[in-house]
Enzyme design. Structure first.
Site, mmCIF file in Angstrom:
data_model
loop_
_atom_site.group_PDB
_atom_site.id
_atom_site.type_symbol
_atom_site.label_atom_id
_atom_site.label_comp_id
_atom_site.label_asym_id
_atom_site.label_seq_id
_atom_site.Cartn_x
_atom_site.Cartn_y
_atom_site.Cartn_z
ATOM 1 N N SER A 20 0.781 -1.200 0.045
ATOM 2 C CA SER A 20 -0.121 -0.058 0.048
ATOM 3 C C SER A 20 0.898 1.217 -0.095
ATOM 4 O O SER A 20 1.703 1.451 1.026
ATOM 5 C CB SER A 20 -0.971 -0.114 1.322
ATOM 6 O OG SER A 20 -1.040 1.488 1.759
ATOM 7 N N HIS A 45 -1.136 -1.141 -4.556
ATOM 8 C CA HIS A 45 -2.177 -0.618 -4.108
ATOM 9 C C HIS A 45 -2.291 0.822 -3.636
ATOM 10 O O HIS A 45 -1.275 0.945 -2.984
ATOM 11 C CB HIS A 45 -2.455 -1.756 -2.572
ATOM 12 C CG HIS A 45 -3.607 -1.412 -2.053
ATOM 13 N ND1 HIS A 45 -5.008 -2.139 -2.373
ATOM 14 C CD2 HIS A 45 -4.048 -0.468 -1.038
ATOM 15 C CE1 HIS A 45 -6.052 -1.546 -1.575
ATOM 16 N NE2 HIS A 45 -5.418 -0.832 -0.710
ATOM 17 N N ASP A 47 -4.020 4.147 -2.246
ATOM 18 C CA ASP A 47 -5.163 4.567 -1.179
ATOM 19 C C ASP A 47 -5.488 5.816 -1.382
ATOM 20 O O ASP A 47 -4.665 6.631 -1.192
ATOM 21 C CB ASP A 47 -4.548 4.173 0.283
ATOM 22 C CG ASP A 47 -4.621 2.653 0.581
ATOM 23 O OD1 ASP A 47 -5.705 2.062 0.430
ATOM 24 O OD2 ASP A 47 -3.406 2.227 0.929
ATOM 25 N N MET A 49 -7.786 8.813 -0.466
ATOM 26 C CA MET A 49 -8.664 9.224 0.818
ATOM 27 C C MET A 49 -9.187 10.653 0.351
ATOM 28 O O MET A 49 -8.294 11.438 -0.004
ATOM 29 C CB MET A 49 -8.009 8.826 1.937
ATOM 30 C CG MET A 49 -7.552 7.523 2.152
ATOM 31 S SD MET A 49 -6.975 7.549 3.713
ATOM 32 C CE MET A 49 -6.196 5.845 3.919
ATOM 33 N N HIS A 78 -7.924 1.821 -4.498
ATOM 34 C CA HIS A 78 -8.706 1.529 -3.447
ATOM 35 C C HIS A 78 -9.458 2.951 -3.152
ATOM 36 O O HIS A 78 -8.757 3.890 -2.524
ATOM 37 C CB HIS A 78 -8.201 1.064 -2.254
ATOM 38 C CG HIS A 78 -8.942 0.861 -0.947
ATOM 39 N ND1 HIS A 78 -8.473 0.509 0.361
ATOM 40 C CD2 HIS A 78 -10.191 0.925 -0.756
ATOM 41 C CE1 HIS A 78 -9.409 0.492 1.245
ATOM 42 N NE2 HIS A 78 -10.377 0.801 0.635
ATOM 43 N N MET A 80 -11.263 5.304 -1.183
ATOM 44 C CA MET A 80 -11.975 5.803 0.059
ATOM 45 C C MET A 80 -12.656 7.087 -0.012
ATOM 46 O O MET A 80 -12.267 8.240 0.601
ATOM 47 C CB MET A 80 -10.998 5.484 1.334
ATOM 48 C CG MET A 80 -10.590 4.128 1.395
ATOM 49 S SD MET A 80 -9.341 3.899 2.663
ATOM 50 C CE MET A 80 -7.996 3.818 1.293
ATOM 51 N N MET A 149 -12.124 -5.228 4.791
ATOM 52 C CA MET A 149 -11.088 -4.432 5.705
ATOM 53 C C MET A 149 -10.800 -5.043 6.976
ATOM 54 O O MET A 149 -11.843 -5.332 7.562
ATOM 55 C CB MET A 149 -11.847 -2.826 5.614
ATOM 56 C CG MET A 149 -11.745 -2.123 4.440
ATOM 57 S SD MET A 149 -10.347 -1.872 3.579
ATOM 58 C CE MET A 149 -9.288 -0.903 4.710
ATOM 59 N N ASP A 184 -7.236 -6.119 3.863
ATOM 60 C CA ASP A 184 -6.591 -4.744 3.948
ATOM 61 C C ASP A 184 -6.531 -4.242 5.361
ATOM 62 O O ASP A 184 -7.718 -4.129 5.728
ATOM 63 C CB ASP A 184 -7.029 -3.829 2.745
ATOM 64 C CG ASP A 184 -6.361 -2.470 2.908
ATOM 65 O OD1 ASP A 184 -5.349 -2.178 3.372
ATOM 66 O OD2 ASP A 184 -6.739 -1.633 2.019
#
Ligand code: DX5
Ligand code: ZN
Length: 229
Positions: A20, A45, A47, A49, A78, A80, A149, A184
């Site tokens: 990540s 990966h 992330d 956000m 991913h 979020m 998660m 994750d």
């Protein structure tokens, strides 16, 4: 490359360790990615956000596009973020190969998964530890991947929540063999074997990789633990 091609790659490589890129050195992304490739990593990966769906803000489209230029590895993005339906096209254009949305972030996750498929990108649906599997039952026929998660989405370095194991086992028994299960949060050398035993195939790892000077040994150790179940 097509959705089908990327899924075939992920299935072929599984069990797979996905670093990540949250705790890496963003001032030297080029070398970080090179070091991960040399460590034997087969997918990254990312992330994303938005400071709204989760109480943290990371990076967005220009960084995904920059990473796309730096590597040929499949990019597992991913999201979020709230209202992911408004952004999946842009993230696909930036170079995502797999886009995972949170079920909690959208009024109709199924519609967003369909939208992602139309972009010829693989589609995943994620749930937080507090969200029951019932929230994604309607997505099982559409999702290429389910992300369980094992920490509440938002921050790296949190402790693994065992609730994920139960969900992974239930899911593995319910889903067809073509749907990938990813885990994750808090995945490390003490927790990864239990995740693999429960039926996860893709393992996202942040702090357990980036807290080390050398990435190769820890990536190999985790891959070894994940395959010897
Ligand atoms: C958390 C992120 C994870 C996180 C993993 O919201 O989705 O990918 O960075 O980091 P560790 O492995 O440190 O829990
Ligand atoms: Zn993540």
């Amino acid at each position: 490359m097509s959705r089908r091609h990327h899924l075939e790659q992920l299935r072929e490589f599984a069990p797979l360790i996905l670093p990540s890129l949250l705790l890496c050195d963003f001032s030297d992304l080029r070398s970080e990615i090179k070091r991960l490739e040399q460590a034997g990593v087969r997918s990254l990966h990312l992330d994303i956000m938005d400071g709204h769906f989760v109480p943290n803000f990371t990076y967005g489209l220009p960084i995904v596009a920059a990473i796309r230029k730096l590597t040929e590895l499949p990019l597992d993005v991913h999201l979020m973020i709230s209202s992911p339906e408004n952004w999946v096209q842009s993230f696909a254009d930036a170079g995502a190969d797999l886009l995972t949305i949170h079920a909690e972030a959208s009024t109709s996750p199924q519609d967003v998964l369909e939208k992602i498929h139309k972009l010829d990108v693989a589609a995943g649906v994620a749930i937080n530890p507090a969200t029951p599997l019932a929230a994604i039952e309607d997505c099982y026929d559409l999702a290429d991947l389910v992300l369980i998660m094992s920490v509440p989405a938002g921050f790296g370095g949190q402790s693994f929540d065992d609730i994920a194991l139960e969900k992974i086992s239930t899911l593995r028994a319910k889903l067809g063999p073509n749907v990938l299960i990813e885990v994750d949060g808090g995945v490390n050398s003490s927790t990864i074997s239990r995740c693999a035993q429960a039926g996860a195939e893709l393992f996202v790892v942040g702090s357990a990789i980036f807290n080390n000077e050398e990435y190769g040994p820890v990536v190999s150790e985790l891959a070894q633990l994940a395959s010897s179940v």
